[in-house]
Motif scaffolding. Structure first.
Motif, PDB file in Angstrom:
ATOM      1  N   ASP A   1       0.805  -1.215   0.000  1.00  0.00           N
ATOM      2  CA  ASP A   1       0.000   0.000   0.000  1.00  0.00           C
ATOM      3  C   ASP A   1       0.843   1.273   0.000  1.00  0.00           C
ATOM      4  O   ASP A   1       0.319   2.372  -0.108  1.00  0.00           O
ATOM      5  N   ALA A   2       2.172   1.113   0.083  1.00  0.00           N
ATOM      6  CA  ALA A   2       3.051   2.279  -0.040  1.00  0.00           C
ATOM      7  C   ALA A   2       3.243   2.691  -1.493  1.00  0.00           C
ATOM      8  O   ALA A   2       3.497   3.857  -1.791  1.00  0.00           O
ATOM      9  N   VAL A   3       3.107   1.737  -2.396  1.00  0.00           N
ATOM     10  CA  VAL A   3       3.460   2.013  -3.794  1.00  0.00           C
ATOM     11  C   VAL A   3       2.298   1.852  -4.769  1.00  0.00           C
ATOM     12  O   VAL A   3       2.415   2.226  -5.939  1.00  0.00           O
ATOM     13  N   VAL A   4       1.181   1.309  -4.303  1.00  0.00           N
ATOM     14  CA  VAL A   4       0.036   1.077  -5.187  1.00  0.00           C
ATOM     15  C   VAL A   4      -1.065   2.091  -4.884  1.00  0.00           C
ATOM     16  O   VAL A   4      -1.462   2.265  -3.719  1.00  0.00           O
TER      17      VAL A   4
ATOM     18  N   GLU B   1      -7.106   4.132  -8.818  1.00  0.00           N
ATOM     19  CA  GLU B   1      -7.878   5.140  -9.569  1.00  0.00           C
ATOM     20  C   GLU B   1      -7.152   6.478  -9.681  1.00  0.00           C
ATOM     21  O   GLU B   1      -6.951   6.983 -10.772  1.00  0.00           O
ATOM     22  N   THR B   2      -6.750   7.082  -8.586  1.00  0.00           N
ATOM     23  CA  THR B   2      -5.965   8.320  -8.626  1.00  0.00           C
ATOM     24  C   THR B   2      -4.841   8.221  -7.599  1.00  0.00           C
ATOM     25  O   THR B   2      -4.886   7.403  -6.679  1.00  0.00           O
ATOM     26  N   TYR B   3      -3.846   9.072  -7.768  1.00  0.00           N
ATOM     27  CA  TYR B   3      -2.708   9.100  -6.845  1.00  0.00           C
ATOM     28  C   TYR B   3      -3.151   9.725  -5.523  1.00  0.00           C
ATOM     29  O   TYR B   3      -3.698  10.815  -5.484  1.00  0.00           O
ATOM     30  N   LYS B   4      -2.902   9.036  -4.432  1.00  0.00           N
ATOM     31  CA  LYS B   4      -3.218   9.550  -3.101  1.00  0.00           C
ATOM     32  C   LYS B   4      -1.925  10.017  -2.446  1.00  0.00           C
ATOM     33  O   LYS B   4      -1.054   9.210  -2.127  1.00  0.00           O
ATOM     34  N   ASP B   5      -1.801  11.328  -2.276  1.00  0.00           N
ATOM     35  CA  ASP B   5      -0.560  11.854  -1.711  1.00  0.00           C
ATOM     36  C   ASP B   5      -0.420  11.432  -0.249  1.00  0.00           C
ATOM     37  O   ASP B   5      -1.380  11.054   0.414  1.00  0.00           O
ATOM     38  N   TYR B   6       0.817  11.529   0.253  1.00  0.00           N
ATOM     39  CA  TYR B   6       1.148  10.986   1.556  1.00  0.00           C
ATOM     40  C   TYR B   6       1.117  12.061   2.643  1.00  0.00           C
ATOM     41  O   TYR B   6       1.659  13.152   2.465  1.00  0.00           O
ATOM     42  N   THR B   7       0.504  11.728   3.735  1.00  0.00           N
ATOM     43  CA  THR B   7       0.552  12.593   4.908  1.00  0.00           C
ATOM     44  C   THR B   7       1.831  12.283   5.690  1.00  0.00           C
ATOM     45  O   THR B   7       2.469  11.246   5.483  1.00  0.00           O
TER      46      THR B   7
ATOM     47  N   ARG C   1       1.387   9.011   7.454  1.00  0.00           N
ATOM     48  CA  ARG C   1       1.449   7.826   6.608  1.00  0.00           C
ATOM     49  C   ARG C   1       2.897   7.509   6.222  1.00  0.00           C
ATOM     50  O   ARG C   1       3.293   6.343   6.172  1.00  0.00           O
ATOM     51  N   ILE C   2       3.692   8.528   5.940  1.00  0.00           N
ATOM     52  CA  ILE C   2       5.110   8.307   5.649  1.00  0.00           C
ATOM     53  C   ILE C   2       5.777   7.613   6.834  1.00  0.00           C
ATOM     54  O   ILE C   2       6.525   6.632   6.671  1.00  0.00           O
ATOM     55  N   ASP C   3       5.507   8.101   8.036  1.00  0.00           N
ATOM     56  CA  ASP C   3       6.091   7.481   9.233  1.00  0.00           C
ATOM     57  C   ASP C   3       5.707   6.009   9.326  1.00  0.00           C
ATOM     58  O   ASP C   3       6.546   5.155   9.606  1.00  0.00           O
ATOM     59  N   ALA C   4       4.435   5.722   9.078  1.00  0.00           N
ATOM     60  CA  ALA C   4       3.952   4.356   9.200  1.00  0.00           C
ATOM     61  C   ALA C   4       4.536   3.449   8.127  1.00  0.00           C
ATOM     62  O   ALA C   4       4.910   2.301   8.402  1.00  0.00           O
ATOM     63  N   LEU C   5       4.628   3.952   6.898  1.00  0.00           N
ATOM     64  CA  LEU C   5       5.107   3.129   5.783  1.00  0.00           C
ATOM     65  C   LEU C   5       6.589   2.800   5.888  1.00  0.00           C
ATOM     66  O   LEU C   5       7.031   1.742   5.445  1.00  0.00           O
ATOM     67  N   TYR C   6       7.373   3.700   6.460  1.00  0.00           N
ATOM     68  CA  TYR C   6       8.822   3.497   6.537  1.00  0.00           C
ATOM     69  C   TYR C   6       9.294   2.949   7.892  1.00  0.00           C
ATOM     70  O   TYR C   6      10.481   2.663   8.056  1.00  0.00           O
TER      71      TYR C   6
END
Length: 246
Positions: free
Chosen positions: A174-177, A180-186, A189-194
């Protein structure tokens, strides 16, 4: 096939067992079945097996040892030279001296490269992509005697593995997919993904040995510095101009 893809590892150490001509051709045949823009096949693959040629090619990849150790090194090139010649010999004037055409050919070449890598792994071989190809494309052009209309875009070493490294981590799906449209990162969310990546012991050690505060700083300050990016960008843009794509 999906299992092989999911278990991919980068192999940098190889045994001295040669790759037979029959097997290499089988892998390359699988490579050229890759998708290609308009069925033009605007790419070429340069095979390096000769020890003297490996010696010449190694400095173009910052002397990474796998270039000389691997039995086969493949340089994948964006190539409009062949297609342009065919057009002119058939009374058709090509209009491919532009950046879009370079991108078309580079994409074609990368699709072939990935096909080759997957085919190699299905045969028990190991592969390593060399990102240094575009850094020193001008030097590779000289060593491989690439004519105008041809630019190297990636290099892959292939051989029988002499190591079994741990699989390198990847960001969660879910970090890279995006659907329908691009969902920018909060920020959250960046903290959680990394988080998982940053908490790995190997990456914490990476930060410590480079005397940095964060893993991101290792990338920005050590591995892929702004000054280096700008320098090699200038080199590559000059290569594209010299090779007839600008």
């Amino acid at each position: 096939m999906i299992d092989i893809l999911k278990k991919h590892k980068t192999i940098r150490q190889y045994t001295d067992k040669p790759i037979s001509e029959e097997l290499l051709n089988e892998i390359l045949e699988a490579g050229v079945r890759a998708s290609t823009t308009g069925n033009m096949q605007v790419y070429s693959v340069v095979v390096t097996q000769d020890e003297a040629m490996k010696e010449k090619l190694a400095p173009c990849h910052f002397n990474q040892p796998m270039v000389k150790q691997a039995p086969v090194t493949l340089t994948f090139c964006a190539d409009f030279n062949r297609f342009n010649q065919w057009c002119r010999q058939r009374n058709a004037e090509p209009g491919y001296d532009n950046f879009l055409s370079f991108m078309t050919a580079a994409i074609d070449a990368l699709l072939v490269a990935q096909n080759v890598c997957v085919a190699a792994e299905t045969k028990g071989l190991g592969i390593c992509y060399l990102g240094t190809t575009t850094y020193l494309a001008d030097k590779i052009i000289d060593v491989l005697e690439l004519p105008k209309g041809v630019v190297p875009v990636t290099t892959v070493t292939i051989g029988y593995p002499d190591e079994n490294p741990e699989q390198v981590e990847r960001l969660p799906l879910d970090a890279v997919v995006h659907y329908e449209t691009y969902k920018d990162y909060t920020t959250e969310r960046i903290d959680a993904l990394y988080e998982a990546k940053e908490e790995l012991a190997v990456n914490k050690a990476f930060v410590a040995e480079n005397e940095k505060e964060t893993l991101a700083q290792v990338f920005t300050d050590v591995r892929y510095k702004k000054a280096d990016n700008e320098h090699f960008s200038s080199v590559l843009l000059q290569v594209l101009k010299n090779q007839g794509f600008m």
